[in-house]
Design a protein around this motif. Structure first.
Motif, mmCIF file in Angstrom:
data_model
loop_
_atom_site.group_PDB
_atom_site.id
_atom_site.type_symbol
_atom_site.label_atom_id
_atom_site.label_comp_id
_atom_site.label_asym_id
_atom_site.label_seq_id
_atom_site.Cartn_x
_atom_site.Cartn_y
_atom_site.Cartn_z
ATOM 1 N N PRO A 97 0.795 -1.239 0.000
ATOM 2 C CA PRO A 97 0.000 0.000 0.000
ATOM 3 C C PRO A 97 0.823 1.281 0.000
ATOM 4 O O PRO A 97 0.414 2.278 -0.607
ATOM 5 C CB PRO A 97 -0.840 -0.127 1.268
ATOM 6 C CG PRO A 97 -0.988 -1.605 1.457
ATOM 7 C CD PRO A 97 0.337 -2.189 1.033
ATOM 8 N N ASP A 157 1.121 1.458 9.000
ATOM 9 C CA ASP A 157 0.164 0.477 9.504
ATOM 10 C C ASP A 157 -0.512 -0.295 8.374
ATOM 11 O O ASP A 157 -0.810 -1.492 8.504
ATOM 12 C CB ASP A 157 -0.906 1.168 10.356
ATOM 13 C CG ASP A 157 -0.362 1.649 11.692
ATOM 14 O OD1 ASP A 157 0.822 1.375 11.991
ATOM 15 O OD2 ASP A 157 -1.123 2.304 12.433
ATOM 16 N N PHE A 158 -0.740 0.384 7.252
ATOM 17 C CA PHE A 158 -1.354 -0.271 6.100
ATOM 18 C C PHE A 158 -0.414 -1.351 5.547
ATOM 19 O O PHE A 158 -0.840 -2.470 5.223
ATOM 20 C CB PHE A 158 -1.680 0.770 5.032
ATOM 21 C CG PHE A 158 -2.793 0.392 4.091
ATOM 22 C CD1 PHE A 158 -3.323 -0.902 4.054
ATOM 23 C CD2 PHE A 158 -3.331 1.341 3.236
ATOM 24 C CE1 PHE A 158 -4.359 -1.228 3.181
ATOM 25 C CE2 PHE A 158 -4.363 1.023 2.366
ATOM 26 C CZ PHE A 158 -4.868 -0.270 2.333
ATOM 27 N N ASP A 159 0.875 -1.043 5.464
ATOM 28 C CA ASP A 159 1.839 -2.048 5.010
ATOM 29 C C ASP A 159 1.877 -3.242 5.952
ATOM 30 O O ASP A 159 1.967 -4.408 5.510
ATOM 31 C CB ASP A 159 3.230 -1.426 4.910
ATOM 32 C CG ASP A 159 3.449 -0.646 3.622
ATOM 33 O OD1 ASP A 159 2.572 -0.692 2.735
ATOM 34 O OD2 ASP A 159 4.506 0.009 3.505
ATOM 35 N N TRP A 192 -1.190 -5.272 5.368
ATOM 36 C CA TRP A 192 -1.025 -5.952 4.080
ATOM 37 C C TRP A 192 -0.150 -7.197 4.234
ATOM 38 O O TRP A 192 -0.454 -8.275 3.692
ATOM 39 C CB TRP A 192 -0.426 -4.973 3.092
ATOM 40 C CG TRP A 192 -0.190 -5.470 1.697
ATOM 41 C CD1 TRP A 192 1.013 -5.787 1.151
ATOM 42 C CD2 TRP A 192 -1.160 -5.660 0.666
ATOM 43 N NE1 TRP A 192 0.853 -6.156 -0.162
ATOM 44 C CE2 TRP A 192 -0.468 -6.092 -0.492
ATOM 45 C CE3 TRP A 192 -2.543 -5.491 0.594
ATOM 46 C CZ2 TRP A 192 -1.112 -6.370 -1.693
ATOM 47 C CZ3 TRP A 192 -3.187 -5.762 -0.600
ATOM 48 C CH2 TRP A 192 -2.483 -6.201 -1.720
ATOM 49 N N TRP A 201 -6.490 -7.129 -0.072
ATOM 50 C CA TRP A 201 -6.750 -5.718 0.221
ATOM 51 C C TRP A 201 -7.902 -5.585 1.217
ATOM 52 O O TRP A 201 -7.809 -4.835 2.195
ATOM 53 C CB TRP A 201 -7.061 -4.996 -1.089
ATOM 54 C CG TRP A 201 -7.456 -3.551 -0.978
ATOM 55 C CD1 TRP A 201 -8.713 -3.066 -0.806
ATOM 56 C CD2 TRP A 201 -6.595 -2.406 -1.079
ATOM 57 N NE1 TRP A 201 -8.704 -1.688 -0.801
ATOM 58 C CE2 TRP A 201 -7.422 -1.255 -0.958
ATOM 59 C CE3 TRP A 201 -5.221 -2.237 -1.267
ATOM 60 C CZ2 TRP A 201 -6.900 0.044 -1.017
ATOM 61 C CZ3 TRP A 201 -4.709 -0.943 -1.321
ATOM 62 C CH2 TRP A 201 -5.541 0.175 -1.194
ATOM 63 N N VAL A 213 -7.611 -3.832 4.867
ATOM 64 C CA VAL A 213 -8.403 -2.655 5.239
ATOM 65 C C VAL A 213 -9.262 -2.958 6.456
ATOM 66 O O VAL A 213 -9.405 -2.125 7.363
ATOM 67 C CB VAL A 213 -9.262 -2.177 4.054
ATOM 68 C CG1 VAL A 213 -10.198 -1.057 4.490
ATOM 69 C CG2 VAL A 213 -8.379 -1.709 2.903
ATOM 70 N N LEU A 236 -7.246 -2.480 9.383
ATOM 71 C CA LEU A 236 -6.967 -1.060 9.627
ATOM 72 C C LEU A 236 -8.075 -0.380 10.428
ATOM 73 O O LEU A 236 -7.817 0.565 11.172
ATOM 74 C CB LEU A 236 -6.821 -0.321 8.297
ATOM 75 C CG LEU A 236 -5.469 -0.274 7.600
ATOM 76 C CD1 LEU A 236 -5.600 0.522 6.317
ATOM 77 C CD2 LEU A 236 -4.394 0.326 8.489
ATOM 78 N N TRP A 255 -7.923 3.082 12.704
ATOM 79 C CA TRP A 255 -8.058 4.258 11.853
ATOM 80 C C TRP A 255 -9.521 4.457 11.465
ATOM 81 O O TRP A 255 -10.238 3.489 11.242
ATOM 82 C CB TRP A 255 -7.207 4.112 10.588
ATOM 83 C CG TRP A 255 -5.743 4.105 10.882
ATOM 84 C CD1 TRP A 255 -4.959 3.010 11.122
ATOM 85 C CD2 TRP A 255 -4.883 5.246 11.008
ATOM 86 N NE1 TRP A 255 -3.666 3.388 11.380
ATOM 87 C CE2 TRP A 255 -3.593 4.757 11.313
ATOM 88 C CE3 TRP A 255 -5.078 6.623 10.890
ATOM 89 C CZ2 TRP A 255 -2.503 5.614 11.510
ATOM 90 C CZ3 TRP A 255 -3.990 7.468 11.071
ATOM 91 C CH2 TRP A 255 -2.730 6.970 11.379
ATOM 92 N N TRP A 307 -14.145 -1.105 -0.829
ATOM 93 C CA TRP A 307 -12.870 -1.803 -0.713
ATOM 94 C C TRP A 307 -12.662 -2.756 -1.887
ATOM 95 O O TRP A 307 -11.549 -2.918 -2.369
ATOM 96 C CB TRP A 307 -12.809 -2.582 0.596
ATOM 97 C CG TRP A 307 -13.043 -1.764 1.831
ATOM 98 C CD1 TRP A 307 -13.011 -0.400 1.941
ATOM 99 C CD2 TRP A 307 -13.369 -2.252 3.134
ATOM 100 N NE1 TRP A 307 -13.299 -0.018 3.232
ATOM 101 C CE2 TRP A 307 -13.520 -1.135 3.991
ATOM 102 C CE3 TRP A 307 -13.546 -3.535 3.670
ATOM 103 C CZ2 TRP A 307 -13.841 -1.270 5.339
ATOM 104 C CZ3 TRP A 307 -13.858 -3.670 5.014
ATOM 105 C CH2 TRP A 307 -14.006 -2.545 5.838
#
Length: 272
Positions: free
Chosen positions: A188, A215-217, A220, A235, A239, A242, A246, A255
């Motif tokens: 991401p 955090d997204f990485d 992932w 994905w 998400v 996350l 978030w 998504w």
């Protein structure tokens, strides 16, 4: 629509590079999340601000918005008069081109202003002033739940695989959306290079957008087992993880399109 009296356009000429279908992800998101506002308006008008050396993005915006709101009209606005002249042969019912800039020379406030790849050449400290000027031109909030017009400002790569944009209402910034062709994404944080001007220089330790992409990485990487079901399922899983930390504002329906939208307040630069 009756033109305003001639005024000197506000802004500077962009490079003007553009390609067909470059903004399709942004357009589809706008149609999905802002279609109800366009349908509610008596005379819905959308602006393609700074459409560039060719009118493709304005032509495509009209077609995509009319799938959600058939009465929508699109006005392409360019600060370079030669580009306006070159686009005029493409005018038709619901589509016109005008000379102008950030003053948005229309007789009535539009329901949408899309400014894609326009602010990349500006300094970061100029962004707030441009946002304020454009938000002031949007249709105001009204009765029956109307939140008013929408400004969508962001950047993407040359063929539209990776986008990041900020959505703003008359009151100011609302959300940040990350969107990608997932097959082109290693992780991401690859989207960092397409952050809009307000955020791209803030992707450093201590800034919220840097923490979000970190955090997204991690999410992932943790979702790697889902890769056997395809990048889309990976994905979605990332998400979903996350959302624990978030303020993600959309859901699985978006998504699945390779998107995630986060409240602006969570990613806004420190001190803003």
């Amino acid at each position: 629509m009756t033109p305003r009296a001639a005024t000197r356009p506000v802004g500077t000429v962009t490079r003007g590079t553009t390609n067909p279908n470059r903004l399709r992800r942004m357009d589809r998101w706008i149609a999905a999340v802002h279609g109800a506002e366009l349908r509610r308006a008596q005379r819905p008008v959308a602006v393609d601000l700074g459409y560039g050396a060719a009118p493709w993005t304005a032509v495509e915006l009209l077609g995509r918005l009319r799938t959600a709101a058939p009465r929508t009209a699109v006005v392409g606005i360019e600060i370079d008069p030669a580009r306006v002249a070159a686009a005029r042969p493409y005018e038709r019912e619901g589509l016109e081109f005008r000379h102008g800039g950030f003053e948005v020379p229309l007789p009535a406030p539009p329901q949408l202003i899309r400014a894609a790849n326009v602010l990349r050449q500006y300094d970061e400290d100029q962004v707030a002033q441009v946002w304020s000027r454009l938000c002031a031109r949007l249709a105001p909030a009204g009765p029956h739940g109307s939140r008013g017009g929408l400004l969508v400002e962001g950047t993407c790569d040359e063929i539209g695989r990776r986008h990041v944009w900020v959505a703003l209402g008359p009151e100011g910034p609302r959300t940040v959306t990350f969107a990608a062709r997932l097959a082109s994404l290693d992780r991401p944080s690859d989207l960092a290079e397409r952050l809009p001007k307000a955020l791209i220089h803030r992707n450093v330790p201590g800034e919220p957008v840097h923490a979000f992409l970190r955090d997204f990485d991690r999410a992932w990487a943790a979702a790697a087992p889902y890769a056997s079901y395809g990048a889309r399922q990976r994905w979605i899983r990332a998400v979903r993880d996350l959302t624990a930390d978030w303020p993600v504002t959309d859901g699985p329906a978006r998504w699945r399109q390779g998107e995630v939208t986060v409240a602006w307040e969570a990613l806004a630069p420190r001190g803003r």
